[in-house]
Design a protein around this motif. Sequence first.
Motif, PDB file in Angstrom:
ATOM      1  N   GLU A   1       0.824  -1.199   0.000  1.00 53.49           N
ATOM      2  CA  GLU A   1       0.000   0.000   0.000  1.00 53.49           C
ATOM      3  C   GLU A   1       0.860   1.251   0.000  1.00 53.49           C
ATOM      4  N   GLY A   2       2.021   1.179   0.642  1.00 50.94           N
ATOM      5  CA  GLY A   2       2.866   2.357   0.750  1.00 50.94           C
ATOM      6  C   GLY A   2       3.557   2.733  -0.544  1.00 50.94           C
ATOM      7  N   GLN A   3       3.905   1.738  -1.363  1.00 53.12           N
ATOM      8  CA  GLN A   3       4.688   2.010  -2.567  1.00 53.12           C
ATOM      9  C   GLN A   3       3.880   1.995  -3.853  1.00 53.12           C
ATOM     10  N   LEU A   4       2.716   1.335  -3.848  1.00 56.94           N
ATOM     11  CA  LEU A   4       1.977   1.161  -5.091  1.00 56.94           C
ATOM     12  C   LEU A   4       0.659   1.918  -5.063  1.00 56.94           C
ATOM     13  N   VAL A   5       0.442   2.727  -6.085  1.00 56.81           N
ATOM     14  CA  VAL A   5      -0.828   3.425  -6.255  1.00 56.81           C
ATOM     15  C   VAL A   5      -1.693   2.595  -7.191  1.00 56.81           C
ATOM     16  N   GLY A   6      -2.929   2.302  -6.778  1.00 59.59           N
ATOM     17  CA  GLY A   6      -3.826   1.532  -7.641  1.00 59.59           C
ATOM     18  C   GLY A   6      -3.327   0.115  -7.858  1.00 59.59           C
ATOM     19  N   VAL A   7      -3.270  -0.300  -9.134  1.00 60.75           N
ATOM     20  CA  VAL A   7      -2.809  -1.623  -9.588  1.00 60.75           C
ATOM     21  C   VAL A   7      -3.287  -2.761  -8.680  1.00 60.75           C
ATOM     22  N   GLU A   8      -4.584  -2.813  -8.430  1.00 61.21           N
ATOM     23  CA  GLU A   8      -5.145  -3.840  -7.550  1.00 61.21           C
ATOM     24  C   GLU A   8      -4.856  -5.266  -8.025  1.00 61.21           C
TER      25      GLU A   8
ATOM     26  N   VAL B   1      -2.239  -6.396  -9.403  1.00 61.09           N
ATOM     27  CA  VAL B   1      -0.861  -6.688  -8.999  1.00 61.09           C
ATOM     28  C   VAL B   1      -0.816  -7.045  -7.521  1.00 61.09           C
ATOM     29  N   LYS B   2      -1.502  -6.258  -6.713  1.00 63.28           N
ATOM     30  CA  LYS B   2      -1.507  -6.505  -5.271  1.00 63.28           C
ATOM     31  C   LYS B   2      -2.118  -7.865  -4.949  1.00 63.28           C
ATOM     32  N   ARG B   3      -3.174  -8.235  -5.689  1.00 59.95           N
ATOM     33  CA  ARG B   3      -3.803  -9.541  -5.447  1.00 59.95           C
ATOM     34  C   ARG B   3      -2.835 -10.678  -5.743  1.00 59.95           C
ATOM     35  N   GLN B   4      -2.091 -10.561  -6.845  1.00 60.86           N
ATOM     36  CA  GLN B   4      -1.143 -11.611  -7.215  1.00 60.86           C
ATOM     37  C   GLN B   4      -0.036 -11.748  -6.174  1.00 60.86           C
ATOM     38  N   ILE B   5       0.446 -10.626  -5.670  1.00 62.12           N
ATOM     39  CA  ILE B   5       1.521 -10.677  -4.681  1.00 62.12           C
ATOM     40  C   ILE B   5       1.001 -11.258  -3.366  1.00 62.12           C
ATOM     41  N   ARG B   6      -0.235 -10.925  -3.021  1.00 67.16           N
ATOM     42  CA  ARG B   6      -0.818 -11.514  -1.803  1.00 67.16           C
ATOM     43  C   ARG B   6      -0.947 -13.028  -1.950  1.00 67.16           C
ATOM     44  N   MET B   7      -1.237 -13.489  -3.176  1.00 70.37           N
ATOM     45  CA  MET B   7      -1.301 -14.933  -3.412  1.00 70.37           C
ATOM     46  C   MET B   7       0.057 -15.580  -3.160  1.00 70.37           C
TER      47      MET B   7
ATOM     48  N   SER C   1       9.107  -2.258 -12.320  1.00 63.81           N
ATOM     49  CA  SER C   1      10.395  -2.292 -11.613  1.00 63.81           C
ATOM     50  C   SER C   1      10.202  -2.186 -10.105  1.00 63.81           C
ATOM     51  N   THR C   2       9.263  -1.337  -9.687  1.00 63.55           N
ATOM     52  CA  THR C   2       8.978  -1.197  -8.253  1.00 63.55           C
ATOM     53  C   THR C   2       8.468  -2.509  -7.676  1.00 63.55           C
ATOM     54  N   VAL C   3       7.568  -3.162  -8.406  1.00 63.60           N
ATOM     55  CA  VAL C   3       7.031  -4.442  -7.939  1.00 63.60           C
ATOM     56  C   VAL C   3       8.119  -5.514  -7.939  1.00 63.60           C
TER      57      VAL C   3
END
Length: 277
Positions: A3-10, A12-18, A54-56
């Motif tokens: 949440e701190g580094q990524l704006v939006g891109v839900e 992406v966040k779901r995949q990383i949580r997986m 790159s951030t991800v």
Amino acid sequence: ELEGQLVGVEPVKRQIRMLCETAIATERRELLGIERRPVGNHMLFIGNPGTGKSTVAEIVARLLHSIGAVPTAKLSIHENARSALCGTTLGSTAHQTKEVLLSAMCTGLKWENGGTLMLDEAYSLLPMKGGEDYSTEAITQLVALADKLRGKLAIILAGYWEQPNNRDIKHLLRENSGLDSRFPLHNRIDFPDYKPPELLKIAKNMMDWHENKLDEKDDGAARRALSEKLSVPLPGNARDVRSILEAAMRKRDLRIAAIDGPTRDDLTILKAEDFAE
């Protein structure tokens, strides 16, 4: 961190949580005495420039290390896969590809430790028409090493999924059946283009990093001027936001050049006129 580094891109966040949930399940199996086996953590990052790949990749490198998938959190990024892996003479490409992958695993003086490697513009490995081309040799070596180094090195292929000229990752995976199996679609993360409200938030973050701010004494004119710039399609996403802000900063600096002893506000505030064409 997400949440701190990524704006939006839900997505992406779901995949990383997986990935995190898989790590937790793996640890639970180990507690029950079930042996951990090397798993292929090679990934596909699909999206336009400036969408946070790159951030991800930095976050994923740390995550893979924290869950024991790779030995270190080191991340190596090459902006163009062809220039990184392909040599200029017959027989040199296999050696160059191997060196790039081994270098991504090197920490200090210790070789063959481990880490994460991101190859951007991966579709550039597709063979070119005419002339000497050693990309097929690079792909063959990449396929072999991706399997051999499983559990030590995670490789990320990044770029467009589909392009009108067929120079894209979709066609790259068809070039060699080994690529398709080593970079499976369930390890694909899609990076959508940012929407205008997200671009505005990114712009605010960028301004905060450099201690810049919008004029708050103009009835919102500066904010409207920036929002208008961000309302049109920006193929470069966050990169284009940075370019817009840098252009505005240059205009601001030109505007205040004649001021004798400019104040802190003079040096940091962006006005509506700074965003004008």
